[in-house]
Design a protein around this motif. Structure first.
Motif, short mmCIF file in Angstrom:
data_model
loop_
_atom_site.label_atom_id
_atom_site.label_comp_id
_atom_site.label_asym_id
_atom_site.label_seq_id
_atom_site.Cartn_x
_atom_site.Cartn_y
_atom_site.Cartn_z
N ASP A 156 44.96 -2.34 -8.44
CA ASP A 156 44.38 -1.01 -8.27
C ASP A 156 43.09 -1.00 -9.09
O ASP A 156 43.12 -1.10 -10.31
CB ASP A 156 45.36 0.06 -8.78
N LYS A 157 41.96 -0.89 -8.41
CA LYS A 157 40.67 -1.02 -9.09
C LYS A 157 40.47 0.00 -10.20
O LYS A 157 39.94 -0.34 -11.27
CB LYS A 157 39.53 -0.91 -8.06
N GLU A 158 40.88 1.23 -9.96
CA GLU A 158 40.65 2.27 -10.96
C GLU A 158 41.50 2.05 -12.21
O GLU A 158 41.03 2.22 -13.33
CB GLU A 158 40.93 3.64 -10.36
N ILE A 159 42.74 1.66 -12.02
CA ILE A 159 43.62 1.40 -13.17
C ILE A 159 43.11 0.21 -13.98
O ILE A 159 43.07 0.25 -15.22
CB ILE A 159 45.08 1.17 -12.71
N ILE A 160 42.70 -0.86 -13.29
CA ILE A 160 42.21 -2.05 -13.98
C ILE A 160 40.94 -1.72 -14.76
O ILE A 160 40.78 -2.14 -15.92
CB ILE A 160 41.94 -3.19 -12.98
N LYS A 161 40.03 -0.97 -14.16
CA LYS A 161 38.79 -0.62 -14.86
C LYS A 161 39.08 0.21 -16.11
O LYS A 161 38.46 0.01 -17.15
CB LYS A 161 37.86 0.15 -13.91
N THR A 162 40.04 1.12 -16.01
CA THR A 162 40.39 1.96 -17.17
C THR A 162 40.98 1.12 -18.29
O THR A 162 40.59 1.26 -19.46
CB THR A 162 41.39 3.05 -16.75
N GLU A 163 41.92 0.23 -17.95
CA GLU A 163 42.56 -0.59 -18.97
C GLU A 163 41.57 -1.59 -19.59
O GLU A 163 41.61 -1.85 -20.79
CB GLU A 163 43.75 -1.34 -18.37
N ALA A 164 40.68 -2.12 -18.76
CA ALA A 164 39.68 -3.06 -19.27
C ALA A 164 38.69 -2.35 -20.19
O ALA A 164 38.27 -2.90 -21.21
CB ALA A 164 38.95 -3.72 -18.11
N GLU A 165 38.34 -1.13 -19.84
CA GLU A 165 37.36 -0.39 -20.63
C GLU A 165 37.85 -0.15 -22.05
O GLU A 165 37.09 -0.22 -23.01
CB GLU A 165 37.03 0.93 -19.95
N GLU A 166 39.14 0.12 -22.20
CA GLU A 166 39.71 0.35 -23.52
C GLU A 166 39.57 -0.89 -24.40
O GLU A 166 39.15 -0.80 -25.56
CB GLU A 166 41.18 0.75 -23.39
N ALA A 167 39.92 -2.04 -23.86
CA ALA A 167 39.81 -3.28 -24.62
C ALA A 167 38.35 -3.65 -24.86
O ALA A 167 37.98 -4.12 -25.95
CB ALA A 167 40.52 -4.42 -23.88
N TYR A 168 37.53 -3.43 -23.86
CA TYR A 168 36.10 -3.76 -23.96
C TYR A 168 35.43 -2.97 -25.08
O TYR A 168 34.68 -3.52 -25.89
CB TYR A 168 35.44 -3.49 -22.62
N GLU A 169 35.69 -1.68 -25.14
CA GLU A 169 35.05 -0.82 -26.14
C GLU A 169 35.47 -1.20 -27.56
O GLU A 169 34.66 -1.13 -28.50
CB GLU A 169 35.39 0.64 -25.87
N LYS A 170 36.71 -1.62 -27.73
CA LYS A 170 37.17 -2.04 -29.07
C LYS A 170 36.40 -3.26 -29.56
O LYS A 170 36.02 -3.34 -30.72
CB LYS A 170 38.67 -2.34 -29.03
#
Length: 376
Positions: A156-170
């Motif tokens: 699911d593109k939206e779920i993956i982008k959200t989860e990736a964004e959290e790790a990316y920002e950290k």
């Protein structure tokens, strides 16, 4: 229709053989030797078998080498046998925001403390191979139908982008310049793969991408980023599993299939719950391929779906490396699935199963080893 399950050691390789068109699902291993033979010999046997199929496509569930190293070998060493009409990939390339996810996938490859170490950076190696032998690429995400009969349930593109964004920002908080450079590179890589779908004509050449990758890896701040992540034992390998393709038959029937790649446990639960109300699982399956070598970390109880056949690809067997082997061994919970009425188990190697310690507890089982494949 039949499914040919190949013995590739710790890896995945299945061929859904149909009269009209066949679909190869993954082709790789992390082993250098399989049943005492060099893996190149096993790859050659599989490739020779595949050349008997006139019309075939390939689906790569995700970008771990135990799912795609055979393809890399095929392109490099056996070019005359490389005859796929189309290659399906998980959709992490169609939108600019996905460059953050790709950055995490590249970091996962470059870190030294991940499981299944390799000199190859799998995502980069795949793109290089596809540039060497251009292919028609199609990207799959939740809801997309393909081959005229299957439907993708994940990613699911939206779920993956959200989860990736959290790790990316950290990571970005303490390594802004290095991550910005990595993201720019990931965007170029994304554009290059996106162009292979025919949706984008302008893209950077692989020569430019290759040069930029070497420059990126030589940067002092980028080396510091890798060292920091390794010291903190940040687990980014999971992002390759987060994007893993899951698919089933688009329409309910007698020969329903469910292929799960290495999908994570929490995502498979979401799929089973039909979280968006759009794509429910079927009540019954002819064949289910269980995720991630049947390991305990990815265990899912498929009993409610009354599968006739369960496919479990090889895990790891290391007598002297119990901790690492435990993470990739088949769970004893699968070995005890005798409570599923009439379920038939197909496994690669009993030595890779925790249920083997006290004898195989499966009601019925078929072990591929030492054969090259088993037909279901």
């Amino acid at each position: 229709m039949k499914i040919r399950m190949y013995n590739v050691g710790c890896g995945d390789c299945f061929c859904i053989r149909d009269r009209g068109k066949s679909l190869l699902v993954d082709f790789g291993t992390c082993n250098s030797r399989i049943n005492g033979q060099p893996r190149s010999e096993i790859f050659d046997v599989i490739i020779s078998d595949l050349t008997t199929i006139s019309h075939k496509n390939l689906l790569l569930t995700h970008f771990h080498l135990d799912h795609l190293s055979g393809l890399l070998y095929m392109i490099k060493k056996r070019r005359s046998a490389y005859e796929f009409g189309k290659i399906y990939l998980p959709d992490v390339f169609s939108e600019p925001e996905m460059s953050h996810t790709l950055a995490l996938l590249l970091l996962s490859d470059l870190m030294k403390n991940t499981y299944l170490p390799s000199k190859q950076i799998s995502l980069f190696a795949l793109v290089e191979a596809l540039c060497r032998r251009p292919q028609r690429i199609e990207l799959l995400c939740r809801g997309k139908e393909f081959e005229g009969k299957y439907q993708a349930l994940w990613p699911d593109k939206e779920i993956i982008k959200t989860e990736a964004e959290e790790a990316y920002e950290k990571i970005m908080q303490n390594h802004e310049e290095a991550m910005a450079a990595l993201t720019d590179f990931a965007e170029g890589l994304r554009q290059l793969v996106w162009s292979m779908t025919g949706e984008e004509k302008k893209h950077p050449s692989f020569a430019v991408i290759d040069r930029e990758f070497k420059e990126l890896r030589s940067r002092g701040d980028f080396q510091q980023l890798l060292s920091a992540l390794e010291g903190e034992k940040v687990n980014l390998r999971q992002f390759k599993n987060k994007i893993s393709i899951v698919f089933q038959n688009a329409r309910d029937g007698e020969l329903n299939l469910l292929f799960t790649g290495d999908v994570q446990q929490e995502h498979l639960k979401q799929i089973a719950e039909n979280y968006d109300g759009k794509y429910p699982l079927h009540d019954h399956y002819w064949c289910i391929k269980v995720p991630h070598h049947g390991s305990q970390t990815h265990f899912f109880d498929f009993a409610p779906y009354t599968p006739e056949n369960m496919l479990i690809s090889n895990g790891i067997y290391y007598a002297d490396r119990k901790k690492q082997a435990g993470a990739y061994r088949t769970s004893a919970q699968y070995a005890g699935l005798f409570y599923i009425n009439d379920a038939h188990m197909y496994c690669s190697d009993c030595r890779c199963c925790d249920g083997y310690r006290n004898g195989c507890t499966c009601k019925e089982c078929d072990i591929i080893e030492p054969l090259y494949y088993k037909d279901i």
